[in-house]
Each structure stands twice: as C-alpha cells, then as structure tokens.
Design an enzyme around this catalytic site. Structure first.
Site, PDB file in Angstrom:
ATOM      1  N   ASP A   1       0.972  -1.302   0.023  1.00  0.00           N
ATOM      2  CA  ASP A   1       0.163  -0.067   0.094  1.00  0.00           C
ATOM      3  C   ASP A   1       0.849   1.149   0.068  1.00  0.00           C
ATOM      4  OD1 ASP A   1      -2.391   1.437   0.156  1.00  0.00           O
ATOM      5  OD2 ASP A   1      -2.525   1.157   2.231  1.00  0.00           O
ATOM      6  N   HIS A   2       0.832   2.110  -1.030  1.00  0.00           N
ATOM      7  CA  HIS A   2       1.458   3.474  -0.942  1.00  0.00           C
ATOM      8  C   HIS A   2       2.948   3.322  -1.106  1.00  0.00           C
ATOM      9  CE1 HIS A   2      -1.892   6.286  -0.507  1.00  0.00           C
ATOM     10  NE2 HIS A   2      -2.264   5.320   0.237  1.00  0.00           N
TER      11      HIS A   2
ATOM     12  N   HIS B   1      -8.140   9.518   3.996  1.00  0.00           N
ATOM     13  CA  HIS B   1      -7.564   8.779   4.970  1.00  0.00           C
ATOM     14  C   HIS B   1      -7.719   8.921   6.255  1.00  0.00           C
ATOM     15  CE1 HIS B   1      -4.376   7.903   1.480  1.00  0.00           C
ATOM     16  NE2 HIS B   1      -5.038   6.887   1.566  1.00  0.00           N
TER      17      HIS B   1
ATOM     18  N   GLY C   1      -8.662   5.208   1.370  1.00  0.00           N
ATOM     19  CA  GLY C   1      -9.604   6.062   2.466  1.00  0.00           C
ATOM     20  C   GLY C   1     -10.875   5.883   2.883  1.00  0.00           C
TER      21      GLY C   1
ATOM     22  N   SER D   1     -12.900   3.804   4.999  1.00  0.00           N
ATOM     23  CA  SER D   1     -13.326   3.278   6.090  1.00  0.00           C
ATOM     24  C   SER D   1     -14.797   4.179   6.440  1.00  0.00           C
ATOM     25  CB  SER D   1     -12.373   3.499   7.277  1.00  0.00           C
ATOM     26  OG  SER D   1     -11.622   2.413   7.418  1.00  0.00           O
TER      27      SER D   1
ATOM     28  N   ASN E   1     -10.513   0.515  -0.145  1.00  0.00           N
ATOM     29  CA  ASN E   1      -9.321  -0.106   1.064  1.00  0.00           C
ATOM     30  C   ASN E   1      -9.958   0.463   2.542  1.00  0.00           C
ATOM     31  OD1 ASN E   1      -7.557  -0.208  -1.142  1.00  0.00           O
ATOM     32  ND2 ASN E   1      -6.140   1.336  -0.669  1.00  0.00           N
TER      33      ASN E   1
ATOM     34  N   ASP F   1      -8.991   0.783   6.476  1.00  0.00           N
ATOM     35  CA  ASP F   1      -7.806   0.268   7.264  1.00  0.00           C
ATOM     36  C   ASP F   1      -8.359   0.738   8.809  1.00  0.00           C
ATOM     37  OD1 ASP F   1      -5.627   0.023   8.799  1.00  0.00           O
ATOM     38  OD2 ASP F   1      -4.247   1.593   7.730  1.00  0.00           O
ATOM     39  N   SER F   2      -8.830   2.032   9.026  1.00  0.00           N
ATOM     40  CA  SER F   2      -9.126   2.563  10.211  1.00  0.00           C
ATOM     41  C   SER F   2     -10.337   1.789  11.063  1.00  0.00           C
ATOM     42  CB  SER F   2      -9.652   4.135   9.919  1.00  0.00           C
ATOM     43  OG  SER F   2      -8.714   4.835   9.430  1.00  0.00           O
TER      44      SER F   2
END
Ligand SMILES: [Zn+2]
Length: 333
Positions: free
Chosen positions: A94-95, A190, A233, A235, A275, A277-278
């Site tokens: 990722d990134h 994000h 970003g 979530s 994506n 993540d949070s």
C-alpha cells in the site's frame, strides 16, 4: 528472490476483471499483526471472498517485511486448513513511494504493489509508475497507480487538501504507464477523522459528510470502460466502535467516515478495490478497551486479543457481505 506464486498468493488481474464485470468490489484490508491476519482469513473463508491483504510502509517498519510476507504465506495455508481449497489472497504493498521499495517488495513475495506518485508533477508520476510497471510485469506482479490527491493522514501518507482526479488525464496516464488499476480521488479521505464537523450536514442528529463525486467516477468509467478503479480512505468509522472506545476511557473526537451506502453504490461501478484500514483499528481498540475495563485483573494478551480478533472478523464479514458484495465470488470454492 521469492516469487509470490510459490507462496500460493495471486495477483489482482483475474479477480478485478470479475469484480468489474460483476458489479462488486474486492476488500483490501491493511494488516500489521497476526490477529488482524487471522481475522481477515477467517472472514474471507467464511464468506468465500477473494481478499487483498495490504501492507503499508508503516506496517513494514512496525512488523518487519519478512515477517509480514510469512504471515501472508501462513494466511494461504491457514485458509486451506479452514476448508477453503482455492483461496484467492493478494499480498499488496500500500502506498509504495519509490521504485526501490516496490522492487524490494516484488523481489520478496508481494503479488501486487501500489506506486503512489500522486504528489509528484504529472509527467514525473507517469515516469515513475511506468518504471515500476515494467519491472513488476516481468514477474506477473500487478501495479496500482494513483492520480489525484486524497486528504487525510494514513501512516506516513498525509495531505491537507484533496485534489479530485481529472478525468481528462486518465486515458493518457493508464496507456502510458501500463498500470493494472488506478486509485482515484473523488472525496474519500485517509484516517478516522476524514472530515471536520463544519464540512458535514447534521441529519437526524448524525453528521453526514459531503457525498462522493460520483459524476467524476462515472466520467472516468466512460473514458476507461472496464478499467479497474480503486478507492482509498474508505473506512466508514462506525459510531458504535467510536462510542465504545469513548465509553471505556478513550477520547476520539469528531471521528467521521464515508457512509456505507455510498461505498455500496461505488462497488457496483468500475470500483473494484476498496481500502479499509481505520475501521479495523477502531474494532480492535474498542474490543480491547472494553475487555480491559470489564476485566481489570486480566494481563494475558490472549484474553483481550481474542475478543479484538472476533470484533475485527465481525467487521470484515459485514464489509464483505453488506458493503462490497464480494461474498461467494471465489473462482473455485
Ligand atoms: Zn491510501
């Protein structure tokens, strides 16, 4: 040199093709720990979903790249042990911020990498992405590139402002770079604090962020029919988890995410990777805080990591089934 195929991993090409055609999206969950990996695999197996396990630069710094690669190898074997004969698991960077980092990951068992040159001037972004694609494709590793800038903070990636992707650039960019998928900026962001309360509207006591720019997404789809699009970003920052964290001693202010209905809508388009993540961080932290508050005498990490793992698994299953629609979408079960 470790080739991902020897680890039982797959690249994103076939799963994206099916996702775009089928009107659903593949979940891309970030992981840093064994418990996150286990929760992701259990959720993917239970729902028969392909899954992307992604590693940020921060995750590599935290957990070590070799360990994460072996966790991904373990994930494939674990999925089989849980009864899934043909799991489709991608290990994705990722990134990635340089050719060198992408090359290192490709040489060490990753099946997919992102090269994020979105903060560079256009021509430099093209040149960097092209260089990574040329290297990656020799080993059948797929490459995600990015056009447009997302706001927010994610590990070392941060930007104060977002710049929407310019639809007029996407044909030139994808043709010249040869990238396999394209991350775009249409209003996702994000982190767990994607928007300030001032940017939101109050609807029935809940702060609702500005809607995603579906007009830009549809324009991009028209220019690149069938081309895999990625949303970062994404979530949704469930209030339930935020409230649990704050109830048991946490202090999260104005945490606001992307409403799930909008992600569900995006999943039906050319968006084939979302994506998250949070939300996993929140699910883990909420369960740990609750457990420790209710069992102040516990000090064995297994006692609080077990409910944390359960809570993450529940969240992953919810995303797969109710938001992205990738359940039951393995090529072979
Ligand atoms: Zn991102």
């Amino acid at each position: 040199m470790v080739n991902y195929k020897d680890l039982g991993l797959v690249n994103t090409r076939e799963m994206f093709k099916r996702a775009v055609a089928g009107g659903y999206a593949i979940p891309a969950f970030n992981f840093n720990t064994m418990e996150q990996m286990q929760a992701i695999v259990m959720a993917a197996v239970e729902t028969k979903s392909p899954v992307i396990m992604q590693v940020s630069k921060g995750a590599r710094n935290y957990a070590n790249g070799t360990i994460l690669r072996n966790l991904a190898k373990g994930a494939v074997e674990y999925a089989k042990e849980l009864g899934c004969e043909h799991p489709e698991i991608v290990l994705h960077l990722d990134h990635g911020d340089s050719f060198e980092l992408c090359k290192e990951c490709i040489d060490n068992g990753f099946s997919s990498v992102m090269i994020d040159g979105s903060s560079l001037p256009y021509e430099e972004n093209v040149a960097l992405a092209k260089k990574v694609v040329e290297y990656a494709h020799q080993f059948d590793v797929t490459v995600e590139a990015e056009l447009g800038v997302l706001a927010g903070v994610e590990d070392e990636v941060s930007s104060a402002e977002s710049h929407y992707t310019k639809p007029e650039e996407v044909i030139d960019f994808s043709t010249r770079t040869g990238c396999d998928s394209l991350a775009i900026s249409i209003g996702t962001s994000h982190g767990a604090h994607k928007f300030t309360p001032e940017q939101c509207t109050l609807v029935n006591g809940v702060l609702v962020p500005p809607p995603l720019a579906f007009d830009i997404l549809h324009e991009i789809e028209k220019k690149l029919p069938g081309f895999p699009i990625v949303l970062h970003g994404s979530s949704s920052v469930p209030m339930e988890e935020v409230n649990t964290i704050n109830k048991y001693g946490g202090h999260l202010e104005a945490a606001i995410g992307i409403p799930e209905e909008q992600l569900r809508e995006a999943s039906k388009s050319a968006v084939c990777k979302i994506n998250i993540d949070s939300d996993s961080r929140l699910a883990m932290t909420a369960a740990i805080r609750k457990h420790l508050a209710e069992h102040p005498g516990d000090f064995d990490p297994r006692q609080y990591l077990k409910p944390a793992r359960e809570n993450m698994k529940k969240m992953y299953i919810h995303k797969i089934v109710n938001v992205l629609g990738s359940d039951g979408k393995l090529a072979q079960c």
